[in-house]
Design a protein around this motif. Structure first.
Motif, PDB file in Angstrom:
ATOM      1  N   SER A 213      85.413 158.118 104.062  1.00 51.50           N
ATOM      2  CA  SER A 213      86.072 158.224 105.256  1.00 51.50           C
ATOM      3  C   SER A 213      87.265 158.847 105.137  1.00 51.50           C
ATOM      4  CB  SER A 213      86.090 156.863 106.138  1.00 51.50           C
ATOM      5  OG  SER A 213      85.018 156.356 106.558  1.00 51.50           O
ATOM      6  N   PHE A 214      88.015 158.535 103.798  1.00 57.12           N
ATOM      7  CA  PHE A 214      89.314 159.169 103.853  1.00 57.12           C
ATOM      8  C   PHE A 214      89.201 160.625 103.503  1.00 57.12           C
ATOM      9  CE2 PHE A 214      91.170 154.830 102.077  1.00 57.12           C
ATOM     10  CZ  PHE A 214      91.449 154.482 103.239  1.00 57.12           C
ATOM     11  N   GLY A 215      88.245 160.965 102.841  1.00 56.83           N
ATOM     12  CA  GLY A 215      87.865 162.261 102.122  1.00 56.83           C
ATOM     13  C   GLY A 215      87.583 163.158 103.566  1.00 56.83           C
ATOM     14  N   THR A 216      86.508 162.445 104.445  1.00 51.44           N
ATOM     15  CA  THR A 216      86.160 163.020 105.616  1.00 51.44           C
ATOM     16  C   THR A 216      87.558 163.450 106.508  1.00 51.44           C
ATOM     17  OG1 THR A 216      84.255 161.965 105.381  1.00 51.44           O
ATOM     18  CG2 THR A 216      84.408 163.179 107.388  1.00 51.44           C
ATOM     19  N   ALA A 217      88.175 162.313 106.755  1.00 52.13           N
ATOM     20  CA  ALA A 217      89.471 162.495 107.901  1.00 52.13           C
ATOM     21  C   ALA A 217      90.252 163.658 107.459  1.00 52.13           C
ATOM     22  CB  ALA A 217      90.069 161.083 108.023  1.00 52.13           C
ATOM     23  N   GLY A 218      90.518 163.486 105.956  1.00 55.37           N
ATOM     24  CA  GLY A 218      91.437 164.590 105.555  1.00 55.37           C
ATOM     25  C   GLY A 218      90.803 166.096 105.072  1.00 55.37           C
ATOM     26  N   THR A 219      89.540 165.859 105.657  1.00 58.87           N
ATOM     27  CA  THR A 219      88.644 167.040 105.262  1.00 58.87           C
ATOM     28  C   THR A 219      89.041 167.466 103.712  1.00 58.87           C
ATOM     29  OG1 THR A 219      90.286 168.848 106.169  1.00 58.87           O
ATOM     30  CG2 THR A 219      88.343 168.078 107.573  1.00 58.87           C
ATOM     31  N   GLY A 220      88.667 166.465 102.769  1.00 60.99           N
ATOM     32  CA  GLY A 220      89.316 166.774 101.534  1.00 60.99           C
ATOM     33  C   GLY A 220      87.984 167.152 100.478  1.00 60.99           C
ATOM     34  N   GLY A 221      86.988 166.059 100.494  1.00 60.87           N
ATOM     35  CA  GLY A 221      85.990 166.271  99.638  1.00 60.87           C
ATOM     36  C   GLY A 221      86.008 165.442  98.422  1.00 60.87           C
ATOM     37  N   PHE A 222      86.811 164.752  97.940  1.00 60.08           N
ATOM     38  CA  PHE A 222      86.676 163.704  96.990  1.00 60.08           C
ATOM     39  C   PHE A 222      85.718 162.762  96.917  1.00 60.08           C
ATOM     40  CE2 PHE A 222      91.224 164.560  94.616  1.00 60.08           C
ATOM     41  CZ  PHE A 222      90.584 165.790  94.011  1.00 60.08           C
ATOM     42  N   GLY A 223      84.554 162.811  96.202  1.00 61.63           N
ATOM     43  CA  GLY A 223      83.713 161.786  96.115  1.00 61.63           C
ATOM     44  C   GLY A 223      83.864 160.741  95.149  1.00 61.63           C
ATOM     45  N   ILE A 224      83.274 159.408  95.151  1.00 62.15           N
ATOM     46  CA  ILE A 224      83.211 158.765  94.058  1.00 62.15           C
ATOM     47  C   ILE A 224      82.128 158.508  93.179  1.00 62.15           C
ATOM     48  CG2 ILE A 224      85.009 157.279  95.169  1.00 62.15           C
ATOM     49  CD1 ILE A 224      82.716 155.328  96.056  1.00 62.15           C
ATOM     50  N   LYS A 225      81.100 159.645  93.560  1.00 60.00           N
ATOM     51  CA  LYS A 225      80.044 159.575  92.773  1.00 60.00           C
ATOM     52  C   LYS A 225      79.845 161.066  92.577  1.00 60.00           C
ATOM     53  CE  LYS A 225      78.313 155.681  94.299  1.00 60.00           C
ATOM     54  NZ  LYS A 225      78.215 154.291  93.301  1.00 60.00           N
ATOM     55  N   ASN A 226      79.212 161.130  91.348  1.00 58.97           N
ATOM     56  CA  ASN A 226      79.025 162.506  90.546  1.00 58.97           C
ATOM     57  C   ASN A 226      78.252 163.483  91.343  1.00 58.97           C
ATOM     58  OD1 ASN A 226      80.651 161.593  88.198  1.00 58.97           O
ATOM     59  ND2 ASN A 226      78.973 160.881  87.264  1.00 58.97           N
ATOM     60  N   ASP A 227      77.410 162.934  92.419  1.00 60.02           N
ATOM     61  CA  ASP A 227      76.522 163.758  92.987  1.00 60.02           C
ATOM     62  C   ASP A 227      77.063 163.936  94.325  1.00 60.02           C
ATOM     63  OD1 ASP A 227      75.949 161.250  94.083  1.00 60.02           O
ATOM     64  OD2 ASP A 227      73.909 161.531  93.799  1.00 60.02           O
ATOM     65  N   SER A 228      78.363 163.578  94.767  1.00 56.74           N
ATOM     66  CA  SER A 228      78.822 163.555  95.884  1.00 56.74           C
ATOM     67  C   SER A 228      78.463 162.828  96.815  1.00 56.74           C
ATOM     68  CB  SER A 228      79.058 165.009  96.402  1.00 56.74           C
ATOM     69  OG  SER A 228      79.957 165.215  97.655  1.00 56.74           O
ATOM     70  N   ILE A 229      77.689 163.483  98.084  1.00 56.49           N
ATOM     71  CA  ILE A 229      76.910 162.551  99.109  1.00 56.49           C
ATOM     72  C   ILE A 229      75.559 162.712  98.910  1.00 56.49           C
ATOM     73  CG2 ILE A 229      77.202 162.183 101.561  1.00 56.49           C
ATOM     74  CD1 ILE A 229      79.631 161.977 100.486  1.00 56.49           C
ATOM     75  N   THR A 230      75.107 163.301  98.018  1.00 58.30           N
ATOM     76  CA  THR A 230      73.775 163.482  97.878  1.00 58.30           C
ATOM     77  C   THR A 230      72.836 161.924  97.622  1.00 58.30           C
ATOM     78  OG1 THR A 230      74.045 165.527  96.534  1.00 58.30           O
ATOM     79  CG2 THR A 230      72.010 164.627  96.292  1.00 58.30           C
ATOM     80  N   GLY A 231      73.221 161.035  96.931  1.00 56.75           N
ATOM     81  CA  GLY A 231      72.663 159.797  96.795  1.00 56.75           C
ATOM     82  C   GLY A 231      72.419 158.799  97.735  1.00 56.75           C
ATOM     83  N   TYR A 232      73.252 159.330  99.019  1.00 52.79           N
ATOM     84  CA  TYR A 232      73.109 158.228 100.183  1.00 52.79           C
ATOM     85  C   TYR A 232      72.001 158.673 101.190  1.00 52.79           C
ATOM     86  CZ  TYR A 232      77.908 157.010  98.665  1.00 52.79           C
ATOM     87  OH  TYR A 232      78.723 156.330  97.783  1.00 52.79           O
TER      88      TYR A 232
END
Length: 479
Positions: free
Chosen positions: A211-230
């Motif tokens: 949500s922090f990455g989405t709200a700031g339109t930033g894009g840092f993920g905590i997974k190596n595959d970004s949002i792919t695994g969800y």
């Protein structure tokens, strides 16, 4: 130049950064991580130095445009320098240059990373890394405007220097109240996204950082595959909120005031949504053979269009493998960006509308030399000063883009990599194509090139002029 007021504000900024670092410190304590000590050290440094700088309130509080631009640019540089220290002190990003690159990318909501394995970071460092997006999204100086010792008109110089878009308007007569309204909307929307992600099955830590990455339109993920695994529900929620955070926040204020007609008749809003829906349709058709169903193609097309046009930078698939038509559209969306007054980067939809209207006016003038045609937006005339600044912005933007591509060419990488790396950093997006694609990172660049890209990230987030003012000798002369 009023140096005392600049010094005072920088002190407040440092103290605020120290307070904000308490969140990753708490996370580190909860997970019993040794890296938490790096935040204790950095928080102490921020509070001590910040107190020294701001202990004495300046007698002269006169504050004008020059001070506004210089203060904003210096604030972001200092935020980044102190913000990168936990990564260095903990040893998780031992290189000061790499840590600074990662932190600037965070605060400017770029999302370009030098890390090949983000999952190797501790929980507290991953929290801070993503939290910098949320801090930088709306702007830290917008947040502290409520406590600055300046009159409303003087506060406006800071808001104009930090807020994205060709023009900045107060939502209410007092700048303090405007700042509170903006952050109130920002915080509530972030909370709603966190709640929806939790309902969709995402763990709390993941929901907060995403949500922090989405709200700031930033894009840092905590997974190596970004949002792919969800799961698909989570990906759809993130898609919707990326697009929502790319809207001008004035629209939300108008909706809250029940001025629905004024909010929904915005030319910028119509253009923004039209481009989104049109490009989703084209890309879905173009990539339909890459996925088992048309619905799956639509989901990925919508996610990547939302991610790129809002300059968020999340990914659910490696779009670098898509056909040239789709990749070309995404590159064009990189430059277009989101709406003015949003947390997104890029040139901004409103600027492009002004440029198109200016072109139409010039063509009209050629045909009708004595005719009078005003440039309007939402049925209101646009001031000549706004048109002039938009034109100057584009000249500076093109110059920085071209010169940066030339300078990082020293690393002898291919042109597509260099071009999209600069485009991704100057427009605060994150991933580019080829060697800086969604499955790669920026660690391959030399330190020299990283400094160029760091400048681009700051220039892109601060709308170029504040960063250029730092290098203009006339800015530093006492007047």
């Amino acid at each position: 130049m009023n140096y005392s007021i600049i010094r005072y504000i920088l002190g407040i900024v440092l103290k605020l950064e120290g307070i904000l670092m308490c969140l990753p410190l708490i996370v580190g304590i909860i997970y019993s991580e040794k890296s938490a000590y790096s935040y204790v050290i950095t928080i102490a440094m921020c509070l001590i130095i910040g107190t020294i700088l701001s202990h004495k309130k300046p007698k002269d509080t006169e504050f004008y445009a020059t001070e506004g631009y210089i203060t904003v640019s210096l604030s972001w540089v200092i935020l980044s320098i102190f913000g990168c220290l936990p990564f260095v002190i903990s040893g998780e990003i031992p290189s000061m240059v790499d840590a600074l690159f990662e932190t600037i990318s965070g605060f400017t909501t770029t999302g370009a990373s030098i890390l090949s394995d983000v999952e190797a970071l501790s929980y507290c460092n991953n929290m801070w890394r993503c939290f910098t997006h949320w801090i930088g999204g709306m702007g830290v100086l917008v947040f502290i405007l409520a406590i600055l010792p300046m009159r409303g008109g003087q506060r406006m110089y800071l808001m104009k220097a930090e807020s994205p878009g060709p023009s900045v308007e107060k939502l209410v007569p007092k700048v303090r109240n405007t700042a509170m309204i903006l952050y109130g909307i920002y915080t509530v929307m972030t909370f709603i996204e966190v709640l929806l992600l939790l309902i969709s099955g995402m763990p709390l830590f993941d929901a907060l950082t995403t949500s922090f990455g989405t709200a700031g339109t930033g894009g840092f993920g905590i997974k190596n595959d970004s949002i792919t695994g969800y799961n698909s529900s989570i990906q759809i929620i993130v898609t919707v909120f990326m697009i929502l955070f790319g809207l001008n926040f004035n629209i939300y204020y108008l909706i809250l005031c029940k001025k629905f007609k004024q909010a929904l008749h915005s030319e910028e809003l119509k253009a923004y949504l039209l481009v989104i829906f049109a490009t989703i349709g084209i890309i879905t058709f173009n990539i339909r053979s890459f996925f088992p169903t048309i619905g799956e193609a639509l989901k990925h097309a919508a996610f990547q269009v939302g991610s790129i046009i809002t300059t968020t930078g999340f990914s659910t698939t490696n779009f670098d493998l898509w056909p040239q038509v789709s990749k070309t559209i995404l590159i064009m969306l990189m430059f277009m960006g989101a709406c003015a007054g949003s947390t997104g980067g890029g040139i901004k939809v409103s600027r492009l509308l002004i440029l198109i209207k200016t072109l139409k006016k010039e063509l009209f003038t050629i045909v009708h030399p004595r005719g009078v045609k005003k440039i309007t937006m939402d049925k209101r005339p646009i001031e000549h000063e706004t048109v002039r600044l938009t034109n100057i912005f584009m000249v500076a933007y093109i110059f920085i883009l071209a010169f940066s591509i030339l300078l990082i060419g020293i690393d002898n990488l291919d042109f597509t990599t260099n071009f999209t790396a600069v485009a991704a950093t100057l427009n605060n997006i994150g991933p580019g194509l080829e060697l800086v694609g969604p499955t790669r990172n920026f660690g391959l660049f030399s330190d020299f090139s990283k400094f160029i890209l760091m400048f681009d990230m700051l220039a892109g987030r601060l709308e170029i002029f504040p960063m250029l003012m730092l290098f203009a000798p006339i800015s530093w002369k006492r007047q």
